[in-house]
Scaffold this active site. Structure first.
Site, PDB file in Angstrom:
ATOM      1  CD  GLU A 134     -42.713-110.538  32.917  1.00  0.00           C
ATOM      2  OE1 GLU A 134     -41.475-110.197  32.354  1.00  0.00           O
ATOM      3  OE2 GLU A 134     -43.574-109.968  32.186  1.00  0.00           O
ATOM      4  N   GLY A 155     -39.972-119.411  39.531  1.00  0.00           N
ATOM      5  CA  GLY A 155     -40.974-119.882  38.360  1.00  0.00           C
ATOM      6  C   GLY A 155     -41.287-121.533  37.979  1.00  0.00           C
ATOM      7  N   GLY A 206     -39.559-112.845  39.587  1.00  0.00           N
ATOM      8  CA  GLY A 206     -38.540-113.459  40.432  1.00  0.00           C
ATOM      9  C   GLY A 206     -37.643-114.334  39.715  1.00  0.00           C
ATOM     10  CB  SER A 207     -35.127-116.669  41.092  1.00  0.00           C
ATOM     11  OG  SER A 207     -35.826-117.541  41.690  1.00  0.00           O
ATOM     12  CB  CYS A 266     -35.239-108.738  35.881  1.00  0.00           C
ATOM     13  SG  CYS A 266     -36.651-107.695  35.299  1.00  0.00           S
TER      14      CYS A 266
HETATM   15  C1  UN1 Z   1     -37.349-105.761  37.138  1.00  0.00           C
HETATM   16  O1  UN1 Z   1     -36.383-105.629  37.208  1.00  0.00           O
HETATM   17  O2  UN1 Z   1     -38.131-106.588  37.596  1.00  0.00           O
HETATM   18  O3  UN1 Z   1     -37.074-102.201  32.190  1.00  0.00           O
HETATM   19  C2  UN1 Z   1     -38.372-104.949  36.113  1.00  0.00           C
HETATM   20  C3  UN1 Z   1     -36.809-102.154  33.482  1.00  0.00           C
HETATM   21  C4  UN1 Z   1     -37.845-101.396  34.494  1.00  0.00           C
HETATM   22  C5  UN1 Z   1     -38.560-102.877  34.850  1.00  0.00           C
HETATM   23  C6  UN1 Z   1     -37.568-103.804  35.503  1.00  0.00           C
HETATM   24  N1  UN1 Z   1     -38.764-100.830  33.703  1.00  0.00           N
HETATM   25  O4  UN1 Z   1     -35.583-101.863  33.923  1.00  0.00           O
END
Ligand code: UN1
Length: 500
Positions: free
Chosen positions: A254, A237, A232-233, A288
Site C-alpha cells: 500500500e 515499497g 508507506g512510501s 495516502c
Molecule cells: C492511509 O492514509 O494510509 O480512506 C490510509 C482513508 C482511510 C485510510 C487511509 N480510511 O482515508
C-alpha cells in the site's frame, strides 16, 4: 484532556517502563518528548518471529469461528478505550481528536468485519470433468504475517491487517513507524487484554518490533514470514517488494497516492468544495488518500476556486487537541522541508501558489504547522506527478472530459480518485474500464475516508495490494485445490489413456 501519563496508564502501559530507551517518542504538537522507548535488537526480532511461528502452528488448528471470538473481544476492548487510544493517536501523530477517534473506529469496524468473516472463509466447489469426482478449494492460513506501517495511520493499518490475518489463522509480527512507537505498544497492550479474556490464545500470536531499519529488514528477509504487508512510501515499497519476492515470499503493498478529484460543469459545487477541503487539508494532507490534484472544468473553475480559497482562509490551524482546530501539525521538520521544496518547484514550473507558509512558530518553535497550500498549475508538471506528504492541492483546468481523464490517469500512482458531476455519462465513464485507473474511484464523494467494507488499495506505483473489506482476506490465506475421487476407477484428466 488527560495527561500523556494518564492516557498511557489507561491503555495498560506503564509510563515508567517507557523511559531510558534509545527511541525518543515526540509529539508533533509541540515537539515535546513523550517517552524513551526500548528498541529491539535484530536477535530479539528473530526471537519474536520464532515465537509467532510457534503460535501460528497452534492457532491454525483453532476453528475459525472461535478465532473470530478473539477479534470480537479485541473490538470490545477497543470500544472501551476508544477515547484514550484516539487521544494517544492525536498526541503521537498530530491528528485532530475527531480523526484520532475516527481511526480507532476503523479498527473497531474491521474487528466486527473479521468476526463476520470467521464464519465465511469460503472456498468453491467445482464441477469435475471426471465421473465420480469432486473438486473444491480450501483456504488455509499462511503462517506468520509481517506488518510494516507508517506514522499517519499508526493504529488502523495494523488492525486492518491483523484482524484479517488473525481470523484467517495467522500470527502477526508488526513493525510500526519509528515515529509512532507508543500507539503501537498501546495496541499490543489492548490486544493482550483481549487475549487474556479469550483465555487460550497462544503466546506470540501478536508481536511488535520497536526499532529502525534493521528490525524491519529482519522481518522482510525472514523465510518464516509468509506475507509482508507494507504501507508507506513508494520508495520503501520498491525496496521491500523485490526483497520479499527474492525469497518467494508474498507481499501486499500500500504505497503512495496522488489522488485527483475531477469537477465537471454540472457538479454541485458546494458539495465538491466540502469534499475537496476534507480530502486536501484533513489530517494536514498526510493521508495516502489525501486529495492532491484538482482537475476542474474551466466553466466552474473560478467559482470553485473562490469557495476553496474562502474555506482555506477560515480553516483553523493549531493544536489538534483543541476541538476547534481542523488542521494539526506536520509530523516533523523533514516533512515541512519537503513541502517547501515542492512549493518552490511548483512556482518554478509556472504555478501560482497561495499559502504553504509556516505558522504558529512563536508558540510552537519545535513543531511544524503550515497553512495548507493551493497551487494553480499551467499543466501536470513534474512536481504534480510526485506525492508530497503535506497539504498541497495542485489545481489544473480542463475543457474536454477526455482531457480530464487523461490528466487523472497521467501520474505514476493509482490509489484513489473521484469525480463530482451530475452528468450520468461522465460518472459512468469515470467508473468504466476506460475511466479512472485507480483502485478506488468515487462519484460525488472525495478521495479519502474510505469505509473498511470495501477492498482498499491501488494500482501502478501504489503497489497493487488490497486490504480491509470485500475478499481481501484471501491475501492472508493460501488456496489448496482438492480433487476427490469417490468412484472405483482412476480416469485421468484430459482423457489420457496411460497403459490401459
Ligand atoms: C492511509 O492514509 O494510509 O480512506 C490510509 C482513508 C482511510 C485510510 C487511509 N480510511 O482515508
Amino acid at each position: 484532556m488527560d495527561t500523556p501519563q494518564d492516557i498511557l496508564r489507561a491503555l495498560g502501559l506503564n509510563p515508567d517502563a517507557l523511559s531510558g530507551g534509545t527511541l525518543v517518542a515526540r509529539s508533533p504538537i509541540d515537539g515535546a518528548e513523550l517517552a524513551r522507548v526500548h528498541e529491539h535488537t535484530v536477535a530479539q526480532a528473530h526471537a519474536a518471529i520464532t515465537r509467532a511461528r510457534q503460535a501460528s502452528l497452534a492457532w491454525r488448528d483453532v476453528p475459525a469461528p472461535r478465532r473470530g471470538e478473539l477479534l470480537r473481544l479485541l473490538g470490545d476492548t477497543l470500544r472501551q478505550h476508544k477515547r484514550e487510544l484516539g487521544q494517544l493517536v492525536s498526541l503521537e501523530a498530530g491528528k485532530i481528536l475527531a480523526e484520532g477517534e475516527g481511526e480507532v473506529q476503523e479498527m473497531i469496524d474491521i474487528c466486527d468485519f473479521a468476526v463476520g468473516l470467521s464464519r465465511q472463509l469460503y472456498g468453491l466447489t467445482i464441477a469435475s470433468e471426471r465421473p465420480g469426482h469432486r473438486m473444491m478449494e480450501t483456504w488455509h492460513p499462511l503462517g506468520v504475517v509481517g506488518v510494516i506501517s507508517a506514522f499517519n495511520f499508526p493504529v488502523a493499518v495494523w488492525s486492518w491487517n491483523a484482524a484479517l490475518a488473525l481470523v484467517c489463522g495467522n500470527a502477526v509480527v508488526w513493525k510500526p513507524s519509528e515515529k509512532t512507537p507508543l500507539t503501537a505498544l498501546a495496541c499490543q497492550a489492548l490486544f493482550a487484554q483481549a487475549a487474556q479474556r479469550f483465555g487460550d490464545a497462544p503466546a506470540g500470536l501478536s508481536e511488535v518490533l520497536i526499532g529502525g531499519r534493521e528490525v524491519g529488514e529482519a522481518l522482510v528477509d525472514s523465510h518464516a514470514v509468509a506475507l509482508v504487508s507494507a504501507t508507506g512510501s513508494t520508495r520503501m515499497g520498491r525496496q521491500v517488494g523485490p526483497r520479499v519476492a527474492q525469497r518467494f515470499g508474498r507481499v501486499l503493498l500500500e504505497l503512495g497516492g496522488n489522488n485527483a478529484i475531477i469537477v465537471g460543469p454540472t457538479a454541485d459545487l458546494d458539495m465538491a468544495a466540502r469534499g475537496i477541503v476534507f480530502g486536501a487539508i484533513g489530517t494536514a494532507g498526510q493521508r495516502c488518500t489525501t486529495t492532491r490534484r484538482l482537475i476542474v472544468h474551466e466553466s466552474v473553475a473560478n467559482d470553485l476556486l473562490q469557495r476553496l480559497h474562502k474555506a482555506y482562509a477560515s480553516a483553523p490551524i493549531g493544536n489538534p487537541l483543541d476541538g476547534k482546530n481542523l488542521v494539526g501539525p506536520l509530523i516533523d521538520q523533514a516533512s515541512f522541508d519537503a513541502m517547501q521544496a515542492s512549493l518552490k518547484a511548483a512556482a518554478e514550473q509556472g504555478g501560482k501558489v497561495t499559502g504553504g507558509e509556516r505558522v504558529l512558530a512563536d508558540q510552537y518553535p519545535d513543531a511544524w504547522y503550515v497553512r495548507p497550500a493551493i497551487a494553480e498549475m499551467p499543466g501536470q508538471t513534474d512536481v504534480v506527478c510526485h506525492e508530497t506528504f503535506a497539504p498541497i492541492l495542485y489545481v489544473m483546468r480542463y475543457t474536454d472530459f477526455n482531457q480530464a481523464l487523461a490528466l487523472q490517469n497521467g501520474v505514476p500512482q493509482g490509489l484513489s480518485s473521484a469525480i463530482f458531476t451530475n452528468d450520468l455519462r461522465e460518472a459512468e465513464t469515470f467508473l468504466s474500464a476506460s475511466g479512472s485507473d485507480c483502485g478506488i474511484a468515487n462519484v460525488n464523494i472525495g478521495t479519502s475516508g474510505a469505509e473498511i467494507g470495501g477492498a482498499f488499495g491501488g494500482e501502478k506505483e501504489t503497489g497493487g495490494g488490497r486490504e480491509s473489506g470485500s475478499d481481501a482476506w484471501r491475501n492472508y490465506m493460501r488456496r489448496a485445490t482438492n480433487t476427490i475421487n469417490y468412484s472405483r476407477n482412476l480416469p485421468l484428466a484430459q482423457g489420457i489413456k496411460f497403459g490401459e
